[in-house]
Design an enzyme around this catalytic site. Structure first.
Site, PDB file in Angstrom:
ATOM      1  N   SER A 131       0.882  -1.202  -0.106  1.00 48.89           N
ATOM      2  CA  SER A 131       0.115  -0.136  -0.171  1.00 48.89           C
ATOM      3  C   SER A 131       0.938   1.387   0.023  1.00 48.89           C
ATOM      4  O   SER A 131       2.021   1.127   0.562  1.00 48.89           O
ATOM      5  CB  SER A 131      -0.824   0.045   1.204  1.00 48.89           C
ATOM      6  N   TYR A 144      -2.116  -0.066  10.593  1.00 49.77           N
ATOM      7  CA  TYR A 144      -1.982  -0.498   9.227  1.00 49.77           C
ATOM      8  C   TYR A 144      -0.838  -0.170   8.530  1.00 49.77           C
ATOM      9  O   TYR A 144      -0.230  -0.885   7.841  1.00 49.77           O
ATOM     10  CB  TYR A 144      -3.276   0.247   8.435  1.00 49.77           C
ATOM     11  N   LYS A 148       2.048  -2.586   7.005  1.00 49.13           N
ATOM     12  CA  LYS A 148       2.468  -2.463   5.479  1.00 49.13           C
ATOM     13  C   LYS A 148       3.849  -2.137   5.413  1.00 49.13           C
ATOM     14  O   LYS A 148       4.599  -2.704   4.662  1.00 49.13           O
ATOM     15  CB  LYS A 148       1.504  -1.488   4.736  1.00 49.13           C
ATOM     16  N   THR A 179     -12.616  -0.674  -3.732  1.00 52.85           N
ATOM     17  CA  THR A 179     -13.174  -2.055  -3.365  1.00 52.85           C
ATOM     18  C   THR A 179     -13.799  -1.906  -1.794  1.00 52.85           C
ATOM     19  O   THR A 179     -14.020  -0.789  -1.346  1.00 52.85           O
ATOM     20  CB  THR A 179     -11.723  -2.865  -2.800  1.00 52.85           C
TER      21      THR A 179
HETATM   22  N1  LIG Z   1      -8.480  -0.672  -1.703  1.00 53.89           N
HETATM   23  C1  LIG Z   1      -7.609   0.106  -1.539  1.00 53.89           C
HETATM   24  O1  LIG Z   1      -7.725   1.196  -1.469  1.00 53.89           O
HETATM   25  C2  LIG Z   1      -6.316  -0.377  -1.120  1.00 53.89           C
HETATM   26  C3  LIG Z   1      -5.162   0.458  -1.105  1.00 53.89           C
HETATM   27  C4  LIG Z   1      -3.793  -0.058  -1.062  1.00 53.89           C
HETATM   28  C5  LIG Z   1      -3.405  -1.390  -0.742  1.00 53.89           C
HETATM   29  N2  LIG Z   1      -4.776  -2.150  -0.558  1.00 53.89           N
HETATM   30  C6  LIG Z   1      -4.396  -3.426  -0.217  1.00 53.89           C
HETATM   31  O2  LIG Z   1      -4.981  -4.403  -0.899  1.00 53.89           O
HETATM   32  C7  LIG Z   1      -5.027  -5.500  -0.476  1.00 53.89           C
HETATM   33  C8  LIG Z   1      -6.406  -6.074  -0.847  1.00 53.89           C
HETATM   34  O3  LIG Z   1      -7.582  -4.996  -0.631  1.00 53.89           O
HETATM   35  P1  LIG Z   1      -8.897  -4.720  -1.154  1.00 53.89           P
HETATM   36  O4  LIG Z   1      -9.288  -3.394  -1.287  1.00 53.89           O
HETATM   37  O5  LIG Z   1      -9.068  -5.594  -2.264  1.00 53.89           O
HETATM   38  O6  LIG Z   1      -9.810  -5.407   0.157  1.00 53.89           O
HETATM   39  P2  LIG Z   1     -11.014  -6.195   0.292  1.00 53.89           P
HETATM   40  O7  LIG Z   1     -12.005  -6.182  -0.676  1.00 53.89           O
HETATM   41  O8  LIG Z   1     -11.505  -5.938   1.742  1.00 53.89           O
HETATM   42  O9  LIG Z   1     -10.546  -7.558   0.482  1.00 53.89           O
HETATM   43  C9  LIG Z   1      -9.899  -8.172   1.411  1.00 53.89           C
HETATM   44  C10 LIG Z   1      -9.725  -9.747   1.344  1.00 53.89           C
HETATM   45  O10 LIG Z   1      -9.051 -10.093   2.468  1.00 53.89           O
HETATM   46  C11 LIG Z   1      -9.262 -11.420   3.050  1.00 53.89           C
HETATM   47  N3  LIG Z   1      -9.091 -11.460   4.482  1.00 53.89           N
HETATM   48  C12 LIG Z   1      -9.351 -10.477   5.161  1.00 53.89           C
HETATM   49  N4  LIG Z   1      -8.804 -11.046   6.510  1.00 53.89           N
HETATM   50  C13 LIG Z   1      -8.643 -12.156   6.196  1.00 53.89           C
HETATM   51  C14 LIG Z   1      -7.999 -13.375   7.138  1.00 53.89           C
HETATM   52  N5  LIG Z   1      -8.038 -13.283   8.613  1.00 53.89           N
HETATM   53  N6  LIG Z   1      -7.814 -14.592   6.488  1.00 53.89           N
HETATM   54  C15 LIG Z   1      -7.855 -14.597   5.161  1.00 53.89           C
HETATM   55  N7  LIG Z   1      -8.306 -13.877   4.260  1.00 53.89           N
HETATM   56  C16 LIG Z   1      -8.637 -12.741   4.881  1.00 53.89           C
HETATM   57  C17 LIG Z   1     -10.767 -11.020   2.909  1.00 53.89           C
HETATM   58  O11 LIG Z   1     -11.558 -12.265   3.092  1.00 53.89           O
HETATM   59  P3  LIG Z   1     -13.284 -12.237   3.004  1.00 53.89           P
HETATM   60  O12 LIG Z   1     -13.482 -12.205   1.653  1.00 53.89           O
HETATM   61  O13 LIG Z   1     -13.520 -13.588   3.763  1.00 53.89           O
HETATM   62  O14 LIG Z   1     -13.638 -11.061   4.151  1.00 53.89           O
HETATM   63  C18 LIG Z   1     -10.850 -10.457   1.607  1.00 53.89           C
HETATM   64  O15 LIG Z   1     -10.947 -11.460   0.579  1.00 53.89           O
HETATM   65  C19 LIG Z   1      -4.968  -5.464   0.608  1.00 53.89           C
HETATM   66  O16 LIG Z   1      -3.834  -5.901   1.364  1.00 53.89           O
HETATM   67  C20 LIG Z   1      -5.007  -3.851   1.190  1.00 53.89           C
HETATM   68  O17 LIG Z   1      -4.325  -3.618   2.156  1.00 53.89           O
HETATM   69  C21 LIG Z   1      -5.861  -1.718  -0.660  1.00 53.89           C
END
Ligand SMILES: NC(=O)c1ccc[n+]([C@@H]2O[C@H](COP(=O)([O-])OP(=O)(O)OC[C@H]3O[C@@H](n4cnc5c(N)ncnc54)[C@H](OP(=O)(O)O)[C@@H]3O)[C@@H](O)[C@H]2O)c1
Length: 229
Positions: A131, A144, A148, A179
């Protein structure tokens, strides 16, 4: 056909990436937190299979994986799963620190350790979805961002250690991406959520594929992707 293990394929960036890999005929194994999520996610991604492991409990991953069949070969492990809970240091209790550090850092470290023997055989690729908060920590983002920043350190050490085994390691640093996680962040920030202002999950998936598909003589170590101004 290349085989990939993806965490976080239940929604957002991980789901977009899994769809792209399945769409081109690659083998996709998902890691889901429990059996119910494993069934639901595998059904939503036809052609995939699932294993169960809760990243919030890194110390139990070894036992969990020892009870399940892993793929015979693994060309990449792509760590996408993550959680975020905002708040000032003055207010964040230890449980929220522990949860974010477990899911975002210790879980990925332990999962990588357990899968390294398979990755060494195929001289595979480990991708960590980090991130912008892994490079800069802002007010309200301490736990967070710490998880990271730690994930960057994990990737950098792993790259230095496993290069001689042919393993490539990439960190991806997305800015705000549309997301379910970003929607929750906006709720926590008390702001209206306008997904069109942010990167599409599919564009981050394209960034990950760019790293995965690079010829084997080169590695993209760190990739930052931001919403267009
Ligand atoms: N969205 C943003 O703006 C953004 C920006 C920078 C970085 N990121 C990073 O990108 C990555 C994906 O984020 P996203 O935005 O796609 O988030 P998201 O839609 O909330 O998806 C997160 C995923 O992580 C899984 N997860 C959470 N806790 C878990 C656990 N204890 N064991 C196994 N799986 C688990 C969730 O499973 P469930 O489906 O079962 O809930 C879900 O599939 C993350 O690492 C986040 O930090 C996101």
């Amino acid at each position: 056909m290349p085989a990939h293990l993806i965490t976080g394929a239940g929604s957002g960036i991980g789901a977009a990436l899994a769809r792209r890999l399945l769409g081109r005929g690659d083998q996709v194994v998902l890691l889901a937190r429990d059996a119910g999520r494993a069934r639901a996610i595998a059904e939503s991604l036809p052609g995939s299979s699932a294993i169960v492991g809760d990243l919030a409990q890194p110390g139990r991953l070894s036992w969990a994986l020892s009870k399940q069949a892993l793929p015979e070969r693994l060309d990449s492990v792509i760590h996408v799963a993550g959680v975020v809970d905002l708040g000032p240091v003055a207010d964040i209790p230890a449980t929220l620190w522990e949860h974010q550090l477990a899911v975002n850092l210790v879980g990925p470290a332990e999962l990588t350790r357990l899968l390294l023997p398979l990755l060494r055989v195929s001289r595979g690729h480990v991708v960590f979805v980090n991130s912008g908060a892994g490079l800069h920590a802002h007010a309200g983002w301490s736990a967070y961002a710490a998880s990271k920043h730690g994930l960057k350190a994990l990737a950098d050490s792993l790259r230095a250690e496993e290069g001689e085994n042919g393993i490539r390691v990439t960190s991806i640093y997305p800015g705000r991406t549309a997301t379910p996680m970003q929607e929750r962040v906006h709720q926590q920030e008390g702001r209206a959520y306008e997904p069109d202002r942010f990167i599409a999950a599919d564009s981050v998936a394209t960034t990950i594929l760019t790293a995965l598909d690079l010829p084997e003589d080169a590695v993209l170590t760190d990739l930052t992707v931001r919403p267009k101004p």
